[in-house]
Motif scaffolding. Structure first.
Motif, PDB file in Angstrom:
ATOM      1  N   ILE A   1      18.008 112.287 104.099  1.00 46.46           N
ATOM      2  CA  ILE A   1      16.771 111.819 104.744  1.00 46.46           C
ATOM      3  C   ILE A   1      15.678 112.889 104.612  1.00 46.46           C
ATOM      4  O   ILE A   1      14.530 112.588 104.271  1.00 46.46           O
ATOM      5  CB  ILE A   1      17.023 111.482 106.228  1.00 46.46           C
ATOM      6  N   GLY A   2      16.041 114.127 104.862  1.00 44.56           N
ATOM      7  CA  GLY A   2      15.084 115.223 104.745  1.00 44.56           C
ATOM      8  C   GLY A   2      14.555 115.373 103.334  1.00 44.56           C
ATOM      9  O   GLY A   2      13.353 115.590 103.125  1.00 44.56           O
ATOM     10  N   ILE A   3      15.435 115.250 102.331  1.00 48.48           N
ATOM     11  CA  ILE A   3      15.031 115.394 100.927  1.00 48.48           C
ATOM     12  C   ILE A   3      14.071 114.284 100.522  1.00 48.48           C
ATOM     13  O   ILE A   3      13.017 114.541  99.921  1.00 48.48           O
ATOM     14  CB  ILE A   3      16.273 115.395 100.001  1.00 48.48           C
ATOM     15  N   VAL A   4      14.418 113.040 100.862  1.00 43.92           N
ATOM     16  CA  VAL A   4      13.587 111.893 100.462  1.00 43.92           C
ATOM     17  C   VAL A   4      12.209 111.966 101.114  1.00 43.92           C
ATOM     18  O   VAL A   4      11.182 111.840 100.442  1.00 43.92           O
ATOM     19  CB  VAL A   4      14.286 110.563 100.826  1.00 43.92           C
ATOM     20  N   PHE A   5      12.165 112.186 102.432  1.00 40.28           N
ATOM     21  CA  PHE A   5      10.880 112.238 103.135  1.00 40.28           C
ATOM     22  C   PHE A   5      10.027 113.410 102.668  1.00 40.28           C
ATOM     23  O   PHE A   5       8.805 113.294 102.557  1.00 40.28           O
ATOM     24  CB  PHE A   5      11.094 112.320 104.650  1.00 40.28           C
ATOM     25  N   SER A   6      10.666 114.554 102.385  1.00 37.02           N
ATOM     26  CA  SER A   6       9.896 115.711 101.930  1.00 37.02           C
ATOM     27  C   SER A   6       9.365 115.492 100.512  1.00 37.02           C
ATOM     28  O   SER A   6       8.282 115.986 100.170  1.00 37.02           O
ATOM     29  CB  SER A   6      10.747 116.977 101.985  1.00 37.02           C
ATOM     30  N   ALA A   7      10.103 114.763  99.685  1.00 37.68           N
ATOM     31  CA  ALA A   7       9.671 114.511  98.303  1.00 37.68           C
ATOM     32  C   ALA A   7       8.418 113.649  98.263  1.00 37.68           C
ATOM     33  O   ALA A   7       7.538 113.849  97.424  1.00 37.68           O
ATOM     34  CB  ALA A   7      10.791 113.826  97.523  1.00 37.68           C
ATOM     35  N   ILE A   8       8.310 112.688  99.197  1.00 37.40           N
ATOM     36  CA  ILE A   8       7.135 111.814  99.205  1.00 37.40           C
ATOM     37  C   ILE A   8       6.045 112.335 100.143  1.00 37.40           C
ATOM     38  O   ILE A   8       5.001 111.707 100.320  1.00 37.40           O
ATOM     39  CB  ILE A   8       7.517 110.364  99.591  1.00 37.40           C
ATOM     40  N   GLY A   9       6.322 113.502 100.766  1.00 36.88           N
ATOM     41  CA  GLY A   9       5.336 114.118 101.637  1.00 36.88           C
ATOM     42  C   GLY A   9       5.150 113.381 102.942  1.00 36.88           C
ATOM     43  O   GLY A   9       4.100 113.475 103.577  1.00 36.88           O
ATOM     44  N   PHE A  10       6.175 112.656 103.370  1.00 33.96           N
ATOM     45  CA  PHE A  10       6.092 111.851 104.594  1.00 33.96           C
ATOM     46  C   PHE A  10       6.654 112.624 105.779  1.00 33.96           C
ATOM     47  O   PHE A  10       7.769 113.139 105.729  1.00 33.96           O
ATOM     48  CB  PHE A  10       6.875 110.551 104.417  1.00 33.96           C
ATOM     49  N   SER A  11       5.881 112.698 106.853  1.00 26.37           N
ATOM     50  CA  SER A  11       6.357 113.337 108.081  1.00 26.37           C
ATOM     51  C   SER A  11       6.666 112.254 109.108  1.00 26.37           C
ATOM     52  O   SER A  11       5.768 111.522 109.522  1.00 26.37           O
ATOM     53  CB  SER A  11       5.289 114.285 108.634  1.00 26.37           C
ATOM     54  N   PRO A  12       7.927 112.115 109.499  1.00 25.93           N
ATOM     55  CA  PRO A  12       8.339 111.017 110.392  1.00 25.93           C
ATOM     56  C   PRO A  12       7.927 111.278 111.841  1.00 25.93           C
ATOM     57  O   PRO A  12       8.747 111.576 112.706  1.00 25.93           O
ATOM     58  CB  PRO A  12       9.859 111.004 110.232  1.00 25.93           C
ATOM     59  N   ILE A  13       6.622 111.152 112.123  1.00 25.13           N
ATOM     60  CA  ILE A  13       6.082 111.527 113.429  1.00 25.13           C
ATOM     61  C   ILE A  13       6.728 110.737 114.558  1.00 25.13           C
ATOM     62  O   ILE A  13       7.099 111.301 115.591  1.00 25.13           O
ATOM     63  CB  ILE A  13       4.545 111.324 113.450  1.00 25.13           C
ATOM     64  N   LYS A  14       6.862 109.418 114.380  1.00 21.18           N
ATOM     65  CA  LYS A  14       7.429 108.590 115.455  1.00 21.18           C
ATOM     66  C   LYS A  14       8.870 108.995 115.758  1.00 21.18           C
ATOM     67  O   LYS A  14       9.284 109.018 116.920  1.00 21.18           O
ATOM     68  CB  LYS A  14       7.362 107.108 115.078  1.00 21.18           C
ATOM     69  N   ALA A  15       9.620 109.309 114.707  1.00 21.18           N
ATOM     70  CA  ALA A  15      11.014 109.729 114.908  1.00 21.18           C
ATOM     71  C   ALA A  15      11.060 111.076 115.626  1.00 21.18           C
ATOM     72  O   ALA A  15      11.917 111.308 116.482  1.00 21.18           O
ATOM     73  CB  ALA A  15      11.739 109.821 113.563  1.00 21.18           C
ATOM     74  N   ILE A  16      10.121 111.968 115.294  1.00 20.33           N
ATOM     75  CA  ILE A  16      10.080 113.276 115.945  1.00 20.33           C
ATOM     76  C   ILE A  16       9.703 113.134 117.414  1.00 20.33           C
ATOM     77  O   ILE A  16      10.274 113.797 118.282  1.00 20.33           O
ATOM     78  CB  ILE A  16       9.092 114.210 115.203  1.00 20.33           C
ATOM     79  N   VAL A  17       8.744 112.243 117.714  1.00 16.97           N
ATOM     80  CA  VAL A  17       8.364 111.989 119.112  1.00 16.97           C
ATOM     81  C   VAL A  17       9.557 111.444 119.892  1.00 16.97           C
ATOM     82  O   VAL A  17       9.835 111.871 121.011  1.00 16.97           O
ATOM     83  CB  VAL A  17       7.162 111.011 119.187  1.00 16.97           C
ATOM     84  N   PHE A  18      10.275 110.502 119.270  1.00 11.36           N
ATOM     85  CA  PHE A  18      11.470 109.966 119.908  1.00 11.36           C
ATOM     86  C   PHE A  18      12.495 111.074 120.152  1.00 11.36           C
ATOM     87  O   PHE A  18      13.121 111.152 121.208  1.00 11.36           O
ATOM     88  CB  PHE A  18      12.099 108.875 119.030  1.00 11.36           C
ATOM     89  N   ALA A  19      12.660 111.934 119.155  1.00  7.47           N
ATOM     90  CA  ALA A  19      13.620 113.037 119.281  1.00  7.47           C
ATOM     91  C   ALA A  19      13.221 113.985 120.398  1.00  7.47           C
ATOM     92  O   ALA A  19      14.078 114.501 121.130  1.00  7.47           O
ATOM     93  CB  ALA A  19      13.723 113.799 117.955  1.00  7.47           C
ATOM     94  N   GLN A  20      11.907 114.226 120.556  1.00  5.89           N
ATOM     95  CA  GLN A  20      11.435 115.100 121.632  1.00  5.89           C
ATOM     96  C   GLN A  20      11.789 114.515 123.005  1.00  5.89           C
ATOM     97  O   GLN A  20      12.215 115.232 123.905  1.00  5.89           O
ATOM     98  CB  GLN A  20       9.918 115.294 121.524  1.00  5.89           C
TER      99      GLN A  20
END
Length: 412
Positions: free
Chosen positions: A334-353
């Motif tokens: 997941i980290g590799i794919v999102f970093s390759a396309i330059g996508f920051s999963p903000i909603k997932a990070i907010v949920f994680a917080q």
């Protein structure tokens, strides 16, 4: 035991430090120093003490109780509803949270490489692909798939030492004033609009998944009650070193930018903006530190998720287990794919917080309960002083967790 022997015994504690000193920590420390000077250094002092208190308990659980935290949590609840609730909470906070944070870890390490090489993307079939994300993710994959615990330990020790040299040397060269630093460390203050930065400092140091990681990895290195002293020494030196690294970033940023009006948005800005002050070497050294922080967290975050998930679900907790490998592979992918396309999963990070804000106090309370069990720990159960200190830490964690959740929810 002399200092040389103590250093040789460093291991599981270094994994804790490698995990919490990531790009998020560097960014938070950079913004803290630039925005509030030395005023919030006391928050890092508290964070280090709280981390040592909680992680010492997980070390005892792992060595004396011979249990990982996930395993102990699953066995504690006999009521099916409570057991399912515990499983859902842990998987939400650790599995989903670490998947979201992994992208940030890889992107953070990528920023360090971009700063040094001046290369960021390549064109593949008309698509601009971030080159360093997949490269760093692949390095982390190779290290995890091929490495034994001992080899991973050595690699992470090297990365933490690289961070130490990078950030502490930069701090010393910039020559900050000593008296304001001491005041910031030991005289608590809360400048206007600084409360959420304080929460960020503590939240990036006292990390829920480290409680799961540490309880499991101490068993990889030690198995006898006589080893508890070595584990405590390892933990103390490692976490204090991590605290010094974090403080050095705050101090460097404060000395260079506080009150200057310089626009500092994150860790990469710290590296580039130091060049006019200290020369090209400063940018390179800071970039190396950012790379080391990113890749060390890119290794430990999937590892922690695998330990926590395997323990809470009752799977075999083993680096060579297929299910264990599958968990960290998914997180890393997941980290590799999102970093390759330059996508920051903000909603997932907010949920994680939010999930982590709930989980940390719950896990801390649970730790206090299990650490008072004579059945699990015998004579090594908590003493009164440990319970009092633990309770103070828990109360602060509950307050900060509640504030963090309410802030994310937009209440205030």
């Amino acid at each position: 035991m002399n200092l040389k022997e103590k250093l040789k015994n460093l291991g599981p504690g270094i994994l804790v430090t490698a995990a919490f000193i990531g790009p998020g920590t560097i960014t938070t420390c950079t913004l803290t120093g630039a925005g509030f000077g030395y005023a919030l250094l006391w928050g890092l002092v508290f964070s280090v003490l709280a981390t040592i208190v909680l992680q010492e308990m997980t070390a005892r659980l792992g060595i004396i109780g011979q249990k990982g935290l996930g395993e102990a949590l699953r066995q504690q609840f006999q009521n099916p509803f409570l057991k399912i609730l515990a499983i859902v909470l842990v998987l939400s906070a650790i599995l989903i949270g670490n998947a979201a944070y992994e992208t940030g870890n890889i992107l953070g390490a990528s920023l360090g490489m971009i700063e040094m090489t001046k290369i960021s993307t390549i064109n593949i079939g008309g698509w601009q692909v971030q080159i360093w994300g997949p490269v760093i993710g692949t390095i982390a994959f190779i290290l995890l798939i091929a490495g034994t615990y001992k080899s991973l330990e050595r690699i992470l020790i090297a990365l933490v030492l690289l961070m130490s040299v990078s950030f502490i040397s930069t701090m010393l060269i910039i020559g900050p004033e000593l008296l304001p630093i001491i005041k910031g460390m030991f005289v608590p203050s809360l400048p206007a609009k600084s409360v959420y930065m304080l929460i960020g400092l503590i939240g990036t140091t006292v990390v829920p998944y480290n409680l799961f990681l540490h309880a499991s990895v101490v068993r990889e290195k030690w198995s006898k009650k006589e080893d508890l002293s070595a584990a405590r020494t390892d933990l103390f030196y490692s976490v204090v070193l991590g605290g010094v690294i974090s403080m050095s970033i705050v101090i460097t940023s404060a000395a260079a930018f506080f009150g200057t009006g310089a626009e500092i948005k994150g860790a990469s800005d710290l590296a580039s903006q130091l060049k006019p002050l200290l020369g090209d070497w400063a940018g390179i050294i800071m970039s190396l530190g950012l790379f080391a922080a990113g890749i060390s967290s890119a290794i430990t975050a999937p590892l922690a998720a695998a330990y926590a998930t395997s323990g809470i679900l009752g799977w075999k907790v083993d680096l060579k287990s297929i299910k264990f490998k599958a968990v960290w592979m998914v997180i890393l992918l997941i980290g590799i794919v999102f970093s390759a396309i330059g996508f920051s999963p903000i909603k997932a990070i907010v949920f994680a917080q939010i999930a982590n804000g709930i989980l940390l106090p719950v896990i801390a309370i649970y730790l206090l309960i299990i650490m008072n069990s004579s059945k699990v720990l015998g004579a090594h159960r908590n003493k009164l002083a440990q319970n009092i200190i633990g309770a103070i830490v828990v109360c602060v964690m509950i307050g900060l967790g509640a504030k963090s959740i309410l802030h994310v929810a937009g209440v205030f």
